[in-house]
Design a protein around this motif. Structure first.
Motif, PDB file in Angstrom:
ATOM      1  N   PRO A 108       0.795  -1.226   0.000  1.00 19.93           N
ATOM      2  CA  PRO A 108       0.000   0.000   0.000  1.00 19.93           C
ATOM      3  C   PRO A 108       0.832   1.282   0.000  1.00 19.93           C
ATOM      4  O   PRO A 108       0.333   2.337  -0.383  1.00 19.93           O
ATOM      5  CB  PRO A 108      -0.818  -0.104   1.286  1.00 19.93           C
ATOM      6  CG  PRO A 108      -0.018  -0.975   2.171  1.00 19.93           C
ATOM      7  CD  PRO A 108       0.696  -1.930   1.269  1.00 19.93           C
ATOM      8  N   ASP A 109       2.092   1.197   0.406  1.00 19.04           N
ATOM      9  CA  ASP A 109       2.905   2.405   0.547  1.00 19.04           C
ATOM     10  C   ASP A 109       4.342   2.094   0.138  1.00 19.04           C
ATOM     11  O   ASP A 109       4.904   1.073   0.541  1.00 19.04           O
ATOM     12  CB  ASP A 109       2.852   2.884   1.999  1.00 19.04           C
ATOM     13  CG  ASP A 109       3.495   4.234   2.195  1.00 19.04           C
ATOM     14  OD1 ASP A 109       3.782   4.914   1.193  1.00 19.04           O
ATOM     15  OD2 ASP A 109       3.733   4.599   3.357  1.00 19.04           O
ATOM     16  N   ASP A 110       4.964   2.979  -0.636  1.00 23.80           N
ATOM     17  CA  ASP A 110       6.339   2.763  -1.088  1.00 23.80           C
ATOM     18  C   ASP A 110       7.329   2.700   0.067  1.00 23.80           C
ATOM     19  O   ASP A 110       8.268   1.903   0.055  1.00 23.80           O
ATOM     20  CB  ASP A 110       6.772   3.858  -2.052  1.00 23.80           C
ATOM     21  CG  ASP A 110       6.116   3.736  -3.407  1.00 23.80           C
ATOM     22  OD1 ASP A 110       5.573   2.648  -3.698  1.00 23.80           O
ATOM     23  OD2 ASP A 110       6.145   4.717  -4.170  1.00 23.80           O
ATOM     24  N   SER A 111       7.130   3.544   1.066  1.00 30.77           N
ATOM     25  CA  SER A 111       8.072   3.551   2.194  1.00 30.77           C
ATOM     26  C   SER A 111       8.000   2.245   2.973  1.00 30.77           C
ATOM     27  O   SER A 111       9.008   1.758   3.477  1.00 30.77           O
ATOM     28  CB  SER A 111       7.800   4.738   3.112  1.00 30.77           C
ATOM     29  OG  SER A 111       6.513   4.634   3.679  1.00 30.77           O
ATOM     30  N   LEU A 112       6.831   1.654   3.053  1.00 32.41           N
ATOM     31  CA  LEU A 112       6.673   0.365   3.727  1.00 32.41           C
ATOM     32  C   LEU A 112       7.396  -0.736   2.962  1.00 32.41           C
ATOM     33  O   LEU A 112       8.071  -1.582   3.556  1.00 32.41           O
ATOM     34  CB  LEU A 112       5.189   0.022   3.876  1.00 32.41           C
ATOM     35  CG  LEU A 112       4.846  -1.246   4.631  1.00 32.41           C
ATOM     36  CD1 LEU A 112       5.306  -1.142   6.080  1.00 32.41           C
ATOM     37  CD2 LEU A 112       3.355  -1.513   4.568  1.00 32.41           C
ATOM     38  N   ILE A 113       7.300  -0.696   1.658  1.00 34.11           N
ATOM     39  CA  ILE A 113       7.983  -1.692   0.830  1.00 34.11           C
ATOM     40  C   ILE A 113       9.495  -1.536   0.959  1.00 34.11           C
ATOM     41  O   ILE A 113      10.223  -2.524   1.108  1.00 34.11           O
ATOM     42  CB  ILE A 113       7.548  -1.566  -0.642  1.00 34.11           C
ATOM     43  CG1 ILE A 113       6.085  -1.970  -0.778  1.00 34.11           C
ATOM     44  CG2 ILE A 113       8.411  -2.431  -1.538  1.00 34.11           C
ATOM     45  CD1 ILE A 113       5.514  -1.724  -2.134  1.00 34.11           C
ATOM     46  N   ASP A 114       9.994  -0.302   0.908  1.00 29.15           N
ATOM     47  CA  ASP A 114      11.427  -0.069   1.045  1.00 29.15           C
ATOM     48  C   ASP A 114      11.944  -0.562   2.390  1.00 29.15           C
ATOM     49  O   ASP A 114      13.031  -1.127   2.481  1.00 29.15           O
ATOM     50  CB  ASP A 114      11.749   1.411   0.883  1.00 29.15           C
ATOM     51  CG  ASP A 114      11.519   1.903  -0.531  1.00 29.15           C
ATOM     52  OD1 ASP A 114      11.514   1.053  -1.452  1.00 29.15           O
ATOM     53  OD2 ASP A 114      11.339   3.118  -0.709  1.00 29.15           O
ATOM     54  N   LYS A 115      11.166  -0.341   3.407  1.00 25.06           N
ATOM     55  CA  LYS A 115      11.559  -0.734   4.758  1.00 25.06           C
ATOM     56  C   LYS A 115      11.543  -2.256   4.927  1.00 25.06           C
ATOM     57  O   LYS A 115      12.457  -2.842   5.477  1.00 25.06           O
ATOM     58  CB  LYS A 115      10.597  -0.093   5.749  1.00 25.06           C
ATOM     59  CG  LYS A 115      10.912  -0.285   7.180  1.00 25.06           C
ATOM     60  CD  LYS A 115       9.782   0.398   7.943  1.00 25.06           C
ATOM     61  CE  LYS A 115      10.027   0.552   9.380  1.00 25.06           C
ATOM     62  NZ  LYS A 115       8.890   1.138  10.067  1.00 25.06           N
ATOM     63  N   ARG A 116      10.504  -2.893   4.427  1.00 20.62           N
ATOM     64  CA  ARG A 116      10.312  -4.335   4.609  1.00 20.62           C
ATOM     65  C   ARG A 116      11.102  -5.187   3.621  1.00 20.62           C
ATOM     66  O   ARG A 116      11.378  -6.338   3.885  1.00 20.62           O
ATOM     67  CB  ARG A 116       8.833  -4.691   4.489  1.00 20.62           C
ATOM     68  CG  ARG A 116       7.981  -4.049   5.522  1.00 20.62           C
ATOM     69  CD  ARG A 116       8.127  -4.757   6.814  1.00 20.62           C
ATOM     70  NE  ARG A 116       7.238  -4.146   7.790  1.00 20.62           N
ATOM     71  CZ  ARG A 116       6.874  -4.726   8.884  1.00 20.62           C
ATOM     72  NH1 ARG A 116       7.308  -5.914   9.173  1.00 20.62           N
ATOM     73  NH2 ARG A 116       6.092  -4.112   9.732  1.00 20.62           N
ATOM     74  N   SER A 117      11.430  -4.660   2.465  1.00 20.03           N
ATOM     75  CA  SER A 117      12.125  -5.462   1.456  1.00 20.03           C
ATOM     76  C   SER A 117      13.639  -5.290   1.547  1.00 20.03           C
ATOM     77  O   SER A 117      14.328  -5.215   0.559  1.00 20.03           O
ATOM     78  CB  SER A 117      11.641  -5.106   0.061  1.00 20.03           C
ATOM     79  OG  SER A 117      11.974  -3.768  -0.218  1.00 20.03           O
ATOM     80  N   ALA A 118      14.146  -5.261   2.745  1.00 24.50           N
ATOM     81  CA  ALA A 118      15.579  -5.094   2.970  1.00 24.50           C
ATOM     82  C   ALA A 118      16.347  -6.390   2.751  1.00 24.50           C
ATOM     83  O   ALA A 118      17.501  -6.498   3.103  1.00 24.50           O
ATOM     84  CB  ALA A 118      15.814  -4.573   4.382  1.00 24.50           C
ATOM     85  N   TYR A 119      15.713  -7.369   2.141  1.00 22.05           N
ATOM     86  CA  TYR A 119      16.357  -8.665   1.913  1.00 22.05           C
ATOM     87  C   TYR A 119      17.611  -8.529   1.065  1.00 22.05           C
ATOM     88  O   TYR A 119      18.622  -9.159   1.334  1.00 22.05           O
ATOM     89  CB  TYR A 119      15.381  -9.626   1.249  1.00 22.05           C
ATOM     90  CG  TYR A 119      16.028 -10.893   0.766  1.00 22.05           C
ATOM     91  CD1 TYR A 119      16.537 -11.808   1.667  1.00 22.05           C
ATOM     92  CD2 TYR A 119      16.152 -11.162  -0.587  1.00 22.05           C
ATOM     93  CE1 TYR A 119      17.146 -12.954   1.233  1.00 22.05           C
ATOM     94  CE2 TYR A 119      16.749 -12.304  -1.019  1.00 22.05           C
ATOM     95  CZ  TYR A 119      17.243 -13.211  -0.114  1.00 22.05           C
ATOM     96  OH  TYR A 119      17.859 -14.342  -0.551  1.00 22.05           O
TER      97      TYR A 119
END
Length: 96
Positions: A78-89
């Motif tokens: 839902p949010d780009d910042s959430l994806i950036d934060k969570r996709s730190a793989y």
């Protein structure tokens, strides 16, 4: 696959045979995608993603969906910042 001249063991015993063991996957080998998906799956499990029961290349965590197609990984949320934060793989695993 032909063994290069530098890899032959120079000895009087010509009955010895040698096998080369690859330390990395070569692009285009049948095992390359299997090894890549195994590494990606282990990494996604380590950071909390769950694999879908219906599609083996769909991973879900909280509000983020991760899909894998061949060697492409797509994250939706839902949010780009959430994806950036969570996709730190990609920062946690060294891929060479």
């Amino acid at each position: 696959m032909d063994i290069l001249a530098g890899f032959y063991y120079k000895d009087s015993d010509s009955t010895q045979k040698f096998v080369l063991r690859l330390k990395k996957n070569l692009y285009g080998l049948k095992q390359a995608f299997y090894n890549w998906s195994k590494l990606l799956k282990a990494g996604l499990f380590n950071i909390g993603y769950k694999q879908s029961c219906i599609d083996p290349f769909l991973y879900i965590k909280d509000n983020i969906i991760c899909t894998v197609y061949a060697d492409d990984t797509l994250f939706f949320g839902p949010d780009d910042s959430l994806i950036d934060k969570r996709s730190a793989y990609s920062k946690q695993v060294v891929l060479t």
